[in-house]
Design an enzyme around this catalytic site. Sequence first.
Site, PDB file in Angstrom:
ATOM      1  N   GLU A 212     -10.957  -2.635  -5.468  1.00 47.32           N
ATOM      2  CA  GLU A 212     -11.537  -1.653  -4.555  1.00 47.32           C
ATOM      3  C   GLU A 212     -10.727  -0.365  -4.530  1.00 47.32           C
ATOM      4  OE1 GLU A 212     -13.545  -1.834  -0.120  1.00 47.32           O
ATOM      5  OE2 GLU A 212     -11.372  -1.934  -0.232  1.00 47.32           O
TER       6      GLU A 212
ATOM      7  N   ARG B  55       0.828  -1.210   0.000  1.00 47.38           N
ATOM      8  CA  ARG B  55       0.000   0.000   0.000  1.00 47.38           C
ATOM      9  C   ARG B  55       0.863   1.262   0.000  1.00 47.38           C
ATOM     10  NH1 ARG B  55      -4.906  -1.424   4.281  1.00 47.38           N
ATOM     11  NH2 ARG B  55      -5.040  -3.628   3.736  1.00 47.38           N
TER      12      ARG B  55
END
Lengths: 483, 483, 151, 151
Positions: free
Chosen positions: B167, B96
């Site tokens: 997502e 991330r």
Amino acid sequence: MIRDERIPSDELRRIDDEIRSGWSTGGDVDFEEAIRYHESLPASKRFADVLESADKPLLQPRAGVPRLDDQIELLEYLQDDGKADLLPTTIDSYTRDNEYGKAQEGLEKARETGEDTLNGFPAVNHGIEGCRELIDALDAPIEVRHGTPDARLLAAITFAGGFQSFEGGPISYNIPYTKRHGLEETIEKWQFVDRLAGAYTERGVRINREPFGPLTGTLVPPSIAIAIMIVEGQLAATQGVRSITLGYGQVGNVVQDVAALNALQKLGDEYLPDEVCVTTVFHEWMGGFPPDEARANGVISLGGMTAAIAQPDKVITKSPQEFQGVPTKEANAAGLRTTRQVIDMAIEQNIDIDGIAEEQDLIERETRCLMDTIFAHGDGDVVRGTIEAFDSGALDVPFAPSDSAKGAVLPARDDDGRVRIFEWADLEMDDDIKEIHKARLSQRADTEGREESFRMVADDVDAISDGKLIGRPQGKGGVGSAD
Amino acid sequence: MIRDERIPSDELRRIDDEIRSGWSTGGDVDFEEAIRYHESLPASKRFADVLESADKPLLQPRAGVPRLDDQIELLEYLQDDGKADLLPTTIDSYTRDNEYGKAQEGLEKARETGEDTLNGFPAVNHGIEGCRELIDALDAPIEVRHGTPDARLLAAITFAGGFQSFEGGPISYNIPYTKRHGLEETIEKWQFVDRLAGAYTERGVRINREPFGPLTGTLVPPSIAIAIMIVEGQLAATQGVRSITLGYGQVGNVVQDVAALNALQKLGDEYLPDEVCVTTVFHEWMGGFPPDEARANGVISLGGMTAAIAQPDKVITKSPQEFQGVPTKEANAAGLRTTRQVIDMAIEQNIDIDGIAEEQDLIERETRCLMDTIFAHGDGDVVRGTIEAFDSGALDVPFAPSDSAKGAVLPARDDDGRVRIFEWADLEMDDDIKEIHKARLSQRADTEGREESFRMVADDVDAISDGKLIGRPQGKGGVGSAD
Amino acid sequence: MVLDTMSRTVVLGVIGSDAHVVGITILEQALSAAGFDVVNLGVQTSQEEFAEAAVAHSAEAVLVSSLYGHAEQDCQGFHEVLEEADVDAMTYIGGNLAVGQDDFEQTRETFEELGFDRVFDSETDPEEAIAALERDLHVTTSESEQVTVTS
Amino acid sequence: MVLDTMSRTVVLGVIGSDAHVVGITILEQALSAAGFDVVNLGVQTSQEEFAEAAVAHSAEAVLVSSLYGHAEQDCQGFHEVLEEADVDAMTYIGGNLAVGQDDFEQTRETFEELGFDRVFDSETDPEEAIAALERDLHVTTSESEQVTVTS
């Protein structure tokens, strides 16, 4: 011929003396001394007052083990870790059959081996002293829960032992629990139990009485359950009971369950004498549970949600281990806490679902039909009327094992999952109401593309344990697993 | 200056080449070959088709572990024992932060020790081959779930690796997840992700995109979440995405949650281009959970009940171990099954709660105010408008850690437990709507006999983990435990 | 769906102290719908009551249900009681026949040794028991119904 | 409820890579309501940012929050950084300060050794921290507020 009349005082004493000679502990009962013991209890242990003054649904689990110290420990756990508001003491099966000798053997074996050789607390064998030790040890009020057709000695001992709430009734502890006890016989025996509760009540010790609402626990149409609750409430009121908690078992359709609980309170207030304080208890799903704790928690939560909307006075909770029989105390406390969380999150939300008033109206009309036929069957006497109406089949309970009920009426769910009557047999009901049921079941048959048949009944009995509310055709229904 | 315009093909290729050079596995991407791989997948693995054609809410858990074989085993378990309809692959924190080197170290250590040294699946490091092995091993479609501000390489590799749902978005994976990434920066990066998804879509491989609806997960007023969902949907649509799932996180009030899901679908359909298929996803409660699995099951079940009534296209489930962090696979599957049981029992019941239409109308009006101010801030360009509106505070998210949002707006529950806005700060809203919120909060203050203050906010943040929906005064609110 | 055949009488009941009534209620409905004459003795039926009813109604089959886990004790000597009463009928038993014993084949063997002609577990559909009855009693039935037989 | 006293400035932030924002948002509101001037640095604040803000605003107290379990690492050398910047302020820390360590007294000792004047656990109410601040900074306050002090 037995009628709905109060047992005279001398007759009460005569039966009481006779009953108490049935087991050694019966001799210890001294009514005046028992009144003094009850008067000595703190307000927090007065069952009727605690229940009737609560401002939200109180939670109560089921629990009973043979040994006194184990029972104290179990109830302390449910009180402290489960945060139960009201506590139970479930009685063993031998006591339910009045087999106090066998219960004594079991109790002694339990004391020797430390194992639970009985499936409940043999209160008669523990006697007044044992009961009071239990009452003294816990902070919350405790109810006697059992399933005993002839509960006279159990009542005499537990009332004197300090219990202030007693489940059951002549129909609700007969029809679902036993095959061969006649209704006339159980009514006579429960008249004594109620009369004894009434004697305490006269002296200021209001013993709470709780007819067992779920009956056979399997798709019981609400109006049948409510009519029987009202009858048992009337019988208790006649004998002097002034705190009556009418019961109802969740069918799983939220609208119908809320409507039924509303109708139960309304009709209870209407049919029972003004001097009786009527409260309601909602039993979480009493039918078959999924063989999976995770799914069982879903079933329990739907019950909590329903309770948050209907706001009965009391909720009797289930545990996620319901499928496998008696739960561990941890699972029992978990069922309490899951229910509590759902109720506490939902109760302030003002959830007002469409169609409740309409469903409630239908339930009330049906119940009035049944009450009318009971009164008609008895020429105005509810005891005669109940016996005659069950005998003719005008009053009936589905899946009743008892010979006292025809057990010929059969329920099935409609397309919304509400319990309707598929087979009326001789049940008394106005034709326009029968038409409503027929139309709703026919709508379901259309949806499913099959005929209305007993298959729907069989599929519905298994549906919740199979993970659905309605037993639609894709679901396989096993007959043997239906109970 | 960045605007809401489609990235030209040559620019797409340029960025794509640059991005893919960021880590060794990026070089393996071959768009034409990837299209062929997607075309070879069976219909049951085409995420958009499976989701869009479902006739009841599909369930999806969260799950990600570092090693490929462990991830396959975990997802197989959730598919078989949890009966998940759609599967997730949650990405680790290093990925991330675009720290592929650190992720590689963690992955290698995980392979050596067998321990989960990363908190998710490092898809970039596993590369196309690893991703496809995962896709091939499972029967259900799998979504990439992460929280990555710059997800370009992750998208390039996972799209080529066979994932068909992704997502996140430039606002929803910025504002709640990171402090210092500017909105302009994340919008630019997500335009590439959406453009790449659009490139697959043009070739018949409809990549499903799912903006992250719960945002900060803490009492987010529905209209704020919906406005951000619409913006991210519009940005994705501009880049050619044609399957968009707008998200919403449960606030716990059933009426408001159902109204919000209805409004989300309606406004999504209205604001997004006709060629986009808009679906919705409902996230079970994203705030603090009770530190007790039994109570957590109650929270999960309330989510299931809400889903049964609102019928979103997808539900993302929580586990009873939510409080303690990453759940065991058993607890994860249990959360799925509890949710499933509640939905399956309640979904056929036709539960129609009063006041939903009114609440939906309010949410829609609020959302339109926010959309209007966004368009006004950007002179009609949604990208400029979003950046400017966040900058001015006209658009804001409560409890936003990001410097890109003021985080000055504060929510509190009203007397029914619906989330209202207590502190508006600079949030753009019609005065009459503000008056409605003020009146509802004032009603609560009256009920509680206290002033409206930040104490309500603090109490509400902790309420559900403390066992209630609304943080009434008797509840102690610990600040430190608020997150 | 009444069968195009003579009516056959079957006796049905729950043996011992078992009070589980739902299963036999549904089985009774299913058997009636399939054209059998059903004598339902209900719950808590003794071995002697089964025998008396079988004699009184000239039953061709006796169907015993047990769900509370004590079937083996309750059925000890059952076939001797039937024999003494001169009952010549097929005997079936079904339900939760053994507690905590996972291997159904072993359970089947136990009850076959006790004398039962067929043994069913608790997941058995009524259709399955009916199909077996039709075969055992040589009831003429339609093809479409025969294909529903799964055991 | 603004106090009858000069405004005092406090600096507030979440240290390290921690992104938990709800706690300090509420604490900021509580401190402002109690009459303090609050400089909220938000989440993911470095030791240096705390020091710079304390200097720039002449803060009398620095309030550090940490909820993700790495507080001890994040605070190593923090007081040396403050000292180098000539910050002379009370330092408080609160939150989930240790993972899997049940004994809070041990945690308190650890952080007092690191130089913090006060250490709070995650169950602390804002009122409690405010009461402590008022005592430590000798803020004049009303009696009714003093009785709410619980620590």
